[in-house]
Design an enzyme around this catalytic site. Structure first.
Site, PDB file in Angstrom:
ATOM      1  N   ASP B  25       3.661   9.478  -9.525  1.00  0.00           N
ATOM      2  CA  ASP B  25       2.080   9.826  -9.049  1.00  0.00           C
ATOM      3  C   ASP B  25       1.616  11.337  -9.633  1.00  0.00           C
ATOM      4  O   ASP B  25       1.817  12.378  -9.196  1.00  0.00           O
ATOM      5  CB  ASP B  25       3.042   9.991  -7.727  1.00  0.00           C
ATOM      6  CG  ASP B  25       1.785  10.100  -6.713  1.00  0.00           C
ATOM      7  OD1 ASP B  25       0.576  10.734  -6.819  1.00  0.00           O
ATOM      8  OD2 ASP B  25       2.300  10.909  -4.832  1.00  0.00           O
ATOM      9  N   LYS B  86      -6.301  17.673 -11.081  1.00  0.00           N
ATOM     10  CA  LYS B  86      -6.716  16.288 -11.162  1.00  0.00           C
ATOM     11  C   LYS B  86      -8.377  15.976 -11.472  1.00  0.00           C
ATOM     12  O   LYS B  86      -9.457  15.807 -11.024  1.00  0.00           O
ATOM     13  CB  LYS B  86      -6.171  15.576 -10.091  1.00  0.00           C
ATOM     14  CG  LYS B  86      -6.165  14.886 -10.014  1.00  0.00           C
ATOM     15  CD  LYS B  86      -5.484  13.345  -8.765  1.00  0.00           C
ATOM     16  CE  LYS B  86      -5.558  12.473  -8.261  1.00  0.00           C
ATOM     17  NZ  LYS B  86      -4.037  11.857  -7.878  1.00  0.00           N
ATOM     18  N   GLU B 189      -3.752   4.468  -6.059  1.00  0.00           N
ATOM     19  CA  GLU B 189      -2.529   5.443  -5.132  1.00  0.00           C
ATOM     20  C   GLU B 189      -2.399   3.937  -4.004  1.00  0.00           C
ATOM     21  O   GLU B 189      -1.422   4.297  -3.678  1.00  0.00           O
ATOM     22  CB  GLU B 189      -2.851   6.439  -5.019  1.00  0.00           C
ATOM     23  CG  GLU B 189      -2.686   7.665  -5.799  1.00  0.00           C
ATOM     24  CD  GLU B 189      -3.120   8.776  -5.746  1.00  0.00           C
ATOM     25  OE1 GLU B 189      -4.396   8.937  -4.850  1.00  0.00           O
ATOM     26  OE2 GLU B 189      -3.617   9.597  -7.145  1.00  0.00           O
ATOM     27  N   ASP B 211      -4.673   7.624   3.041  1.00  0.00           N
ATOM     28  CA  ASP B 211      -4.384   8.746   2.083  1.00  0.00           C
ATOM     29  C   ASP B 211      -5.656   9.993   1.613  1.00  0.00           C
ATOM     30  O   ASP B 211      -6.201  10.667   0.799  1.00  0.00           O
ATOM     31  CB  ASP B 211      -4.284   7.824   0.917  1.00  0.00           C
ATOM     32  CG  ASP B 211      -3.753   8.926  -0.242  1.00  0.00           C
ATOM     33  OD1 ASP B 211      -3.683  10.203   0.033  1.00  0.00           O
ATOM     34  OD2 ASP B 211      -3.392   8.318  -1.616  1.00  0.00           O
TER      35      ASP B 211
END
Lengths: 214, 625
Positions: B25, B86, B189, B211
């Site tokens: 992850d 990211k 994800e 999420d």
């Protein structure tokens, strides 16, 4: 063994458009199509009868079984070629599923099997009454925003479009099952009308999300 | 008829050998690595027992640090400490500038001759790209896994937000390549989270995965049935997350303290953000908290906090609604809601999600670990440790793909939420009489005008025979693979003139960039480039040998004539020999040759698989009714 490519019914409502001349760099990295032995028609692939009505539950379960067999995840450890082959197969299965699932695409495909390529990019209708209705519907669509209660207005329009689509689908079924050349001509006309309504439904959906997002 | 196979000692490809496979992850704030051991998926701790690795890289005087030591440097040396990288993945300079204007880094355009749209960050150890920064984080995780598992790794599943576009996915894959990782698959994800819950609890029905991570928000609507996860719709916001909660609290704090936001330096700003984060975390358990910044101090109650963050949560609920609509569902049709990401610990978030969905959200798996755990389970299947019959993940493409047409309009070729892999073609024609070339400009996005969408790539089709306008027929084919990565090919149908491109996003890395970075990178500093190329080809050869050996053993007798079987067996031996004796180039061409010679066999196996799948299906149906 020809690749069963189904570009024919990926239509653009607005028809062909040219691309302008411009400069740029050509990059060729050898993207090629592997020959796929999937010469069966989509109904055969899913082992379903060629018909206007498709048992959605059976379609879905056959689809899952097929993807289990061909999806690239099954070949994660294999060489590049095997993976590419699997991408081709899985894409084909997805395309077939999508075509059989959606009423308009299914209708176009049924006509194709009957030897009629409906060129959706040259959709020239036709019936003056239908065109008048379309204009009225489009006017209603563009007025929604300025309406006092746009949500309610939108909902009514969506219902109307859904009802019309159902009607056309039934009409199509009748003509297709009759199966004579003249019937198929009629079926083709109905498909063209459906295309207008599907396009309208997509625009309504777009408007709905814009309204909801404020 | 089959001959018994005897391999050379030491390098025998054991068909069913256990492989070390990771789930990674790669998060905005924190990253984790997990694996399946003795049938249990678990995240791996570092030597201090910490499972999460802060996604922070510090380019210090002494060297590059990753994780906690880097995070500690963020206050002292913010300009050389990269956080939330990211958010910069697969982005251009303008995008990065618009990320709130609060990033303390100095961005520069790529050095001459390299990919020009891509932002590089100036550090004391030179200009680094976001891809290189991410690769450092991956290397740290891989190092941890190697230490813990004691050996070479076979491959990994890396998770990405479902909403990531092609450029962002490609950048992630490039980072893995740079870190020397074999990527089985990029996995969304939310899908990974559903895998974690689905397999553990044998779930069935419609699942919403909410999420809310450090920097991204994702919502996915999945359908689970008989071990098949189908993503019905995804949505989200690539620039919304826990960081924004912190920012909104920090802004409130500065306002209360009477400090002008534009007058403070990056160090003070970082201080304010750290304090805001502490405030947020305290308020998940306490009704109110003392707040301090510089000379100023005050209190913030949970009610006040809820009011501050409600507009952010509103945005998530709107995206939630939109995805449900895309899936053709109503809120009351949701069976489960899975909560992922540290920010879902905020009580107000849980409250609002429950209020909207009418379901108490699932939180039994640690929301920080659930994605890595799911990825590890999937990696275990893809490595072949567990039968793939058990599970299949079907994903959709999150954003529409299309081409620029006359007038700067976007012509969509593949619509969003189409199940991948997918291949679609569209026919175009020329605009002018005698036109001999055509610019193919590929975009991703939902808007009507291409200037509002993201440019992915452009290339040209030349050599079109001169014809009147509208006379030529150019077929453009889009192919999206299971990772969501795009390839585009164009062909003039009357002459067969072809051009194609594996889309390299405008902000991504070219293969030349990657090999330069590999050469530069720390890990391969002493490594010979040729040696690395040789190793890569040897690994690929092993893969091909193993796959073909297994296939021959299983289906060779039933699907091949004796002559075909013998020929392929000879090819197999020849590749094994070449792998031992040859150089990189000769191994590569041998792999290519065997790829061609075994193509027909592979196709027959696929067709057999299809037949078996459907006949097996009928047996299932009979049993059921």
């Amino acid at each position: 063994m020809a690749r069963n490519f189904n570009a024919g019914f990926l239509f653009s409502f607005l028809g062909c458009r040219g691309l302008e001349n411009a400069t740029g760099i050509i990059t060729d990295l050898g993207f090629e199509c592997v020959v796929v032995d999937l010469t069966k028609n989509y109904f055969e692939l899913f082992e379903l009868p060629v018909s206007c009505q498709v048992d959605q539950q059976q379609l879905s379960s056959q689809y899952r079984a097929l993807q289990r067999a061909v999806h690239p995840d099954r070949f994660a450890g294999d060489g590049e070629r095997q993976q590419r082959l699997s991408v081709q197969y899985a894409s084909h299965v997805n395309e077939a599923f999508d075509t059989l699932k959606q009423p308009l695409k299914r209708a176009v495909y049924l006509l194709k099997i009957a030897g009629r390529d409906v060129d959706m990019e040259r959709n020239t209708i036709m019936d003056p009454q239908f065109l008048m209705e379309q204009m009225a519907l489009r006017e209603a669509l563009s007025d929604i925003r300025s309406h006092a209660n746009p949500e309610q207005e939108l909902e009514q329009l969506v219902d109307r479009v859904d009802r019309d689509l159902d009607t056309y689908l039934k009409q199509f079924e009748g003509f297709w099952e009759a199966g004579e050349e003249l019937d198929l001509d009629q079926a083709e006309t109905v498909v063209r009308k459906m295309q207008f309504m599907v396009k309208l439904a997509a625009e309504l959906e777009q408007l709905e999300s814009e309204l909801l997002d404020g | 008829m089959a001959l018994l196979q005897i391999s050379e000692p030491g390098q025998a490809p054991e068909p069913h050998q256990y492989k070390r496979a990771l789930g990674i992850d790669l998060g905005t704030t924190n990253s984790l690595v997990a694996t399946v051991r003795s049938g249990v998926a678990e995240t791996l701790p570092d030597i201090d027992g910490q499972h999460t690795l802060p996604s922070v890289v510090h380019y210090g005087e002494q060297g590059v640090e990753v994780g906690v030591p880097a995070k500690n440097s963020s206050l002292i040396d913010p300009e050389n400490t990269i956080v939330s990288v990211k958010r910069m993945m697969g982005r251009g300079l303008e995008d990065v500038d618009s990320l709130g204007g609060v990033l303390p880094y100095r961005f520069v355009t790529a050095p001459q001759g390299q990919n020009e749209g891509m932002p590089f960050i100036k550090t004391r150890r030179g200009d680094v790209s976001p891809v290189e920064v991410s690769a450092e984080i991956l290397c740290a995780l891989v190092g941890r896994a190697k230490d813990t598992l004691g050996g070479e790794l076979d491959g990994a599943v890396i998770t990405v937000p479902a909403y990531f576009d092609d450029a962002q996915r490609q950048a992630t894959k490039d980072a893995a390549k740079l870190a020397g990782l074999n990527v089985y698959r990029l996995l969304n994800e939310p899908t990974a989270a559903a895998v974690a819950y689905g397999l553990d609890q044998g779930g069935q029905g419609v699942i919403a995965v909410y999420d809310l991570g450090g920097g991204t928000f994702d919502i996915s609507i999945l359908r689970l049935e008989k071990g098949v996860f189908e993503v019905m719709a995804t949505g989200g916001d690539t620039a919304l997350g826990g960081d924004d909660f912190d920012r909104i609290v920090a802004r409130w704090m500065l306002r209360e303290a009477g400090v002008d936001e534009s007058s403070i330096n990056s160090l003070q700003l970082r201080e304010a953000m750290v304090e805001a984060c502490r405030v947020k975390e305290t308020l998940t358990v306490e009704p109110e908290v003392e707040v301090g910044f510089g000379e100023w101090s005050g209190t913030l109650s949970r009610e006040q906090f809820d009011e501050l963050v409600d507009p952010l949560i509103d945005r998530t609920i709107r995206a939630f609604k939109r995805s449900l609509r895309d899936a053709g569902l109503k809120a009351n049709e949701i069976d489960e809601v899975v909560m992922v990401g540290g920010s879902t610990r905020v009580p107000r978030v849980r409250e609002r999600v429950e209020g909207f969905s009418g379901k108490q959200p699932l939180t039994s798996i640690d929301p920080d670990k659930v994605v890595a755990v799911g990825a590890a389970l999937q990696a275990n299947v893809l490595a072949g440790n567990k039968s793939a019959e058990d599970m299949l993940l079907l994903d959709v493409i999150p954003l529409s793909l299309g081409l620029e047409t006359m007038g700067g309009l976007m012509e969509k070729v593949i619509h969003r939420n189409t199940t991948i892999p997918v291949s679609r073609a569209q026919e175009f024609t020329t605009y002018k009489d005698g036109q001999t070339a055509m610019a193919i400009h590929v975009f991703q996005g939902e808007r009507e005008l291409i200037r509002d969408n993201r440019s992915l790539a452009r290339f040209e089709l030349r050599g079109i025979p001169p014809m009147p306008a509208g006379g030529a027929k150019i077929r453009v084919t889009f192919q999206v693979d299971a990772d969501g990565l795009l390839g585009v090919a164009a062909e003039e149908l009357s002459t067969g003139v072809k051009s194609s491109i594996q889309v390299k996003p405008s902000y991504g890395l070219s293969d030349a960039d990657i090999s330069r970075m590999l050469k530069d990178s720390f890990e391969y500093a002493g490594d010979d480039k040729d040696l690395r190329a040789l190793r890569e080809q040897q690994v690929e050869a092993d893969r091909v040998v193993e796959a073909l050996a297994v296939a021959l053993e299983k289906d060779g007798e039933s699907l091949l004539s004796e002559g075909e079987y013998t020929a392929l067996l000879a090819d197999l031996e020849s590749l094994k020999h070449c792998r031992q004796a040859g150089d990189a180039k000769s191994i590569a061409s041998e792999i290519e040759r065997i790829g061609r010679s075994s193509e027909e066999f592979a196709a027959r196996r696929m067709n057999q698989g299809i037949r078996q799948a459907l006949s097996g299906q009928k047996v299932d149906d009979l049993e059921e009714f």
